[in-house]
Design a protein around this motif. Structure first.
Motif, short mmCIF file in Angstrom:
data_model
loop_
_atom_site.label_atom_id
_atom_site.label_comp_id
_atom_site.label_asym_id
_atom_site.label_seq_id
_atom_site.Cartn_x
_atom_site.Cartn_y
_atom_site.Cartn_z
N PHE A 13 0.84 -1.20 0.00
CA PHE A 13 0.00 0.00 0.00
C PHE A 13 0.88 1.25 0.00
O PHE A 13 2.05 1.21 0.37
N ARG A 14 0.29 2.35 -0.41
CA ARG A 14 1.02 3.61 -0.35
C ARG A 14 1.48 3.87 1.09
O ARG A 14 0.76 3.53 2.03
N PRO A 15 2.62 4.48 1.29
CA PRO A 15 3.20 4.61 2.64
C PRO A 15 2.26 5.33 3.60
O PRO A 15 1.50 6.21 3.22
N LEU A 16 2.35 4.92 4.87
CA LEU A 16 1.58 5.55 5.92
C LEU A 16 2.39 6.73 6.44
O LEU A 16 3.47 6.57 7.02
N ASP A 17 1.88 7.94 6.22
CA ASP A 17 2.62 9.16 6.54
C ASP A 17 2.47 9.51 8.02
O ASP A 17 1.45 10.01 8.47
N ARG A 18 3.52 9.20 8.79
CA ARG A 18 3.51 9.53 10.22
C ARG A 18 4.93 9.49 10.73
O ARG A 18 5.83 8.91 10.10
N ASP A 19 5.16 10.07 11.91
CA ASP A 19 6.48 10.00 12.51
C ASP A 19 6.51 8.92 13.59
O ASP A 19 5.49 8.42 14.03
#
Length: 436
Positions: free
Chosen positions: A171-177
């Motif tokens: 899946f498209r990357p999960l944008d988080r830190d």
């Protein structure tokens, strides 16, 4: 008439002499209420009213079943009884039906008491207790038909749902830190939720893969091309987690469709009812799927290579009045420690809900759901040994009810997210659409 009266009098005199011989036996003896035919002193147990074989003490006197029933009925009906002769009838086994008045007087004379008669409600309650006791004594077992239903559900689940979550890396990357994820793990008891279930599919998956066209086999799932990924990197998004959850939810929807299409009961329905059931139950089944990955200690969904927390769902656009009840739901269901058989039966009960919008053949689907619910109840009684197992079935049914209200809120929030950031896939929009 005079001749008949004389004949009756002669018969009464004759029976009186016979009863004089029996009277010592009728009026003596003190039984213990058992069904043995003799007392300890070898005297026969006989009814004190009519001389028949006694079955024990009833309403304070030793009587047979016939006189016990007669006394109960006589006390419950208001009609006055009167003797056609002179209230001197001698009651025996053979003539006890001929004069109800004298028979009732005999019941009173031997000590039978009206106040000892149980009410109809008390009698029914006692019968229920006896039935319940018999059921507890007899071991509960699954029927061959119920075993077959469970096996079919397990096979369908294992064939269409990958517990390793190997596809999640595509899946498209999960944008988080990393800070966000570590904070999730430090607060296991807070109302936190993360989870692919309420998250969105990819816009690249065309409507040709909606419910009515998906085959029972696994779908060929194509993810976003490198060109589209590059375009999205340059496009600022309000909900940064939405692209990932879009891909994830689309993938999960297809799994649910394939699971349903594998079931014999589902394939037997008309196509319109299949579509209506899938539209109504997909979100709920995905919730149940992801509960298998939920860690009730950390409050994190451990899905193979991916982990999700409440903040991820919030960054996908979902609001707390959906996420908080959903988090509570996952804690509640996970703490039941369901077995795989119970999970799949729960999914099937959700799927076969006859009250979904657009359903036409309600009775057929209702019978299927009743069969599945009874199978789940029997499985719990037959396979679990812990004392609290009697509460497990109603708890599962309560969770199914709770999912229905969350389902409605989920649909509202998806549509709001689509208005703000149009990235919800056609497949999900088809699932949540109102028209059938």
């Amino acid at each position: 008439i005079l001749c008949l009266w004389i004949l009756c009098c002669l018969l009464q005199l004759r029976m009186s002499k016979e009863m004089e011989e029996l009277s010592p036996l009728v009026d003596s003896g003190h039984g213990d209420g058992s069904e043995e035919e003799t007392e300890e002193d070898d005297e026969p147990k006989i009814c004190q009213v009519c001389g028949d074989k006694s079955t024990g003490y009833h309403f304070n006197a030793k009587t047979c079943e016939g006189c016990k029933g007669f006394f109960r009925r006589a006390m419950k009906r208001p009609a006055q009884l009167c003797c056609p002769f002179q209230n001197t009838c001698v009651i025996t086994k053979t003539n006890r039906r001929q004069c109800q008045s004298c028979r009732l007087q005999k019941c009173f004379s031997v000590g039978m008491k009206r106040e000892l008669i149980m009410s109809d409600d008390a009698v029914e309650k006692r019968r229920m207790q006896i039935r319940r006791k018999k059921m507890q004594e007899e071991p509960v077992t699954l029927s061959p038909q119920q075993e077959a239903v469970i096996q079919e559900l397990l096979t369908a689940h294992q064939k269409t749902f990958d517990m390793t979550c190997a596809h999640f890396i595509q899946f498209r990357p999960l944008d988080r830190d990393q800070k966000s994820m570590s904070e999730c793990g430090r607060e296991p008891n807070s109302s936190r939720f993360t989870y692919a279930t309420m998250h969105k599919p990819s816009p690249e998956d065309a409507m040709q893969q909606t419910i009515s066209f998906v085959s029972p086999s696994f779908p060929s799932f194509s993810f976003q091309s490198p060109e589209n990924k590059e375009k999205n990197q340059h496009k600022s998004a309000i909900f940064t987690s939405l692209p990932h959850f879009t891909d994830l939810t689309t993938y999960m929807i297809k799994n649910v469709i394939n699971f349903s299409k594998t079931l014999t009961m589902f394939r037997a329905l008309i196509i319109d009812d299949q579509i209506s059931l899938l539209k109504g139950a997909t979100f709920e089944i995905i919730l149940i799927h992801f509960n298998m990955f939920f860690n009730e200690v950390t409050g994190i969904w451990e899905c193979g290579p991916q982990q999700y927390c409440l903040d991820d769902a919030m960054r996908a656009g979902f609001q707390r009045h959906l996420l908080d009840p959903m988090m509570n739901f996952h804690y509640t269901l996970r703490k039941m420690h369901l077995r795989e058989e119970e999970y799949v039966l729960m999914q099937a009960i959700s799927l076969f809900s006859p009250d979904r919008p657009g359903v036409k053949h309600h009775s057929v689907i209702d019978r299927n759901q009743e069969t599945l619910a009874l199978t789940l109840k029997t499985y719990i009684e037959a396979k679990r040994t812990e004392p609290e197992k009697r509460l497990l079935f109603p708890k599962i049914m309560a969770c199914l009810t709770e999912m229905r209200s969350m389902n409605e809120e989920y649909t509202k929030q998806v549509l709001k997210i689509q208005d703000i950031q149009p990235e919800v896939s056609p497949l999900l929009l088809e699932i949540i659409s109102k028209d059938s």
